[in-house]
Write a protein that holds these residues in place. Structure first.
Motif, PDB file in Angstrom:
ATOM      1  N   LEU A   6       0.826  -1.210   0.000  1.00 36.57           N
ATOM      2  CA  LEU A   6       0.000   0.000   0.000  1.00 36.57           C
ATOM      3  C   LEU A   6       0.859   1.259   0.000  1.00 36.57           C
ATOM      4  O   LEU A   6       0.490   2.274  -0.601  1.00 36.57           O
ATOM      5  N   THR A   7       2.022   1.205   0.632  1.00 39.22           N
ATOM      6  CA  THR A   7       2.939   2.340   0.607  1.00 39.22           C
ATOM      7  C   THR A   7       3.469   2.568  -0.806  1.00 39.22           C
ATOM      8  O   THR A   7       3.585   3.715  -1.259  1.00 39.22           O
ATOM      9  N   LEU A   8       3.771   1.496  -1.529  1.00 37.05           N
ATOM     10  CA  LEU A   8       4.207   1.635  -2.918  1.00 37.05           C
ATOM     11  C   LEU A   8       3.104   2.216  -3.791  1.00 37.05           C
ATOM     12  O   LEU A   8       3.357   3.071  -4.644  1.00 37.05           O
ATOM     13  N   VAL A   9       1.887   1.766  -3.579  1.00 38.97           N
ATOM     14  CA  VAL A   9       0.738   2.294  -4.335  1.00 38.97           C
ATOM     15  C   VAL A   9       0.550   3.779  -4.017  1.00 38.97           C
ATOM     16  O   VAL A   9       0.302   4.591  -4.913  1.00 38.97           O
ATOM     17  N   THR A  10       0.698   4.133  -2.748  1.00 38.55           N
ATOM     18  CA  THR A  10       0.582   5.530  -2.342  1.00 38.55           C
ATOM     19  C   THR A  10       1.633   6.390  -3.036  1.00 38.55           C
ATOM     20  O   THR A  10       1.327   7.464  -3.552  1.00 38.55           O
ATOM     21  N   GLY A  11       2.849   5.911  -3.072  1.00 41.59           N
ATOM     22  CA  GLY A  11       3.918   6.646  -3.744  1.00 41.59           C
ATOM     23  C   GLY A  11       3.685   6.790  -5.242  1.00 41.59           C
ATOM     24  O   GLY A  11       3.952   7.842  -5.825  1.00 41.59           O
ATOM     25  N   PHE A  12       3.170   5.737  -5.859  1.00 40.01           N
ATOM     26  CA  PHE A  12       2.896   5.779  -7.300  1.00 40.01           C
ATOM     27  C   PHE A  12       1.866   6.844  -7.640  1.00 40.01           C
ATOM     28  O   PHE A  12       2.057   7.671  -8.539  1.00 40.01           O
ATOM     29  N   PHE A  13       0.753   6.843  -6.917  1.00 43.67           N
ATOM     30  CA  PHE A  13      -0.304   7.810  -7.208  1.00 43.67           C
ATOM     31  C   PHE A  13       0.097   9.228  -6.815  1.00 43.67           C
ATOM     32  O   PHE A  13      -0.301  10.197  -7.467  1.00 43.67           O
ATOM     33  N   CYS A  14       0.892   9.371  -5.759  1.00 43.16           N
ATOM     34  CA  CYS A  14       1.367  10.695  -5.375  1.00 43.16           C
ATOM     35  C   CYS A  14       2.290  11.258  -6.457  1.00 43.16           C
ATOM     36  O   CYS A  14       2.193  12.429  -6.813  1.00 43.16           O
ATOM     37  N   ALA A  44      -5.285   5.033  -0.421  1.00 46.70           N
ATOM     38  CA  ALA A  44      -4.269   4.003  -0.182  1.00 46.70           C
ATOM     39  C   ALA A  44      -3.568   4.239   1.148  1.00 46.70           C
ATOM     40  O   ALA A  44      -3.272   3.283   1.886  1.00 46.70           O
ATOM     41  N   ALA A  45      -3.304   5.498   1.489  1.00 49.38           N
ATOM     42  CA  ALA A  45      -2.677   5.795   2.782  1.00 49.38           C
ATOM     43  C   ALA A  45      -3.624   5.452   3.934  1.00 49.38           C
ATOM     44  O   ALA A  45      -3.194   4.922   4.963  1.00 49.38           O
ATOM     45  N   ALA A  46      -4.899   5.740   3.751  1.00 47.61           N
ATOM     46  CA  ALA A  46      -5.878   5.379   4.791  1.00 47.61           C
ATOM     47  C   ALA A  46      -5.957   3.869   4.961  1.00 47.61           C
ATOM     48  O   ALA A  46      -6.081   3.370   6.089  1.00 47.61           O
ATOM     49  N   ALA A  47      -5.870   3.137   3.871  1.00 50.60           N
ATOM     50  CA  ALA A  47      -5.876   1.674   3.956  1.00 50.60           C
ATOM     51  C   ALA A  47      -4.626   1.177   4.683  1.00 50.60           C
ATOM     52  O   ALA A  47      -4.697   0.231   5.488  1.00 50.60           O
TER      53      ALA A  47
END
Length: 82
Positions: A6-14, A44-47
């Motif tokens: 989820l941290t990787l997904v957060t970074g991608f969308f950011c 994603a960060a909330a998840a």
């Protein structure tokens, strides 16, 4: 493992939210893409924080903190979009 993904997904969308630049005030598609990227970053960060709260005895806050930093950047980008 889910918090790291989820941290990787957060970074991608950011990154997508920060890199996307509208061509001008008429570029509604770019503005919509930025808003969507910011929203997905925050979700994603909330998840990631939710997974951390569910595994509170196993995971420390250090696992969720890297997901919160891009979420803060996305929130600022969204707020300053206007």
């Amino acid at each position: 493992m889910p918090v790291a993904l989820l941290t990787l997904v957060t970074g991608f969308f950011c990154r997508a939210a920060l890199v996307t630049r509208p061509s001008g005030p008429w570029d509604d598609d770019a503005y919509a893409a930025i808003v969507l990227s910011c929203l997905l970053t925050l979700l994603a960060a909330a998840a990631a924080v939710g997974v951390r709260l569910l595994g509170r005895r196993v995971l420390g806050w250090g696992w969720a903190a890297p997901a919160v930093a891009p979420a803060a950047a996305a929130a600022v980008r969204w707020a300053c979009l206007g």
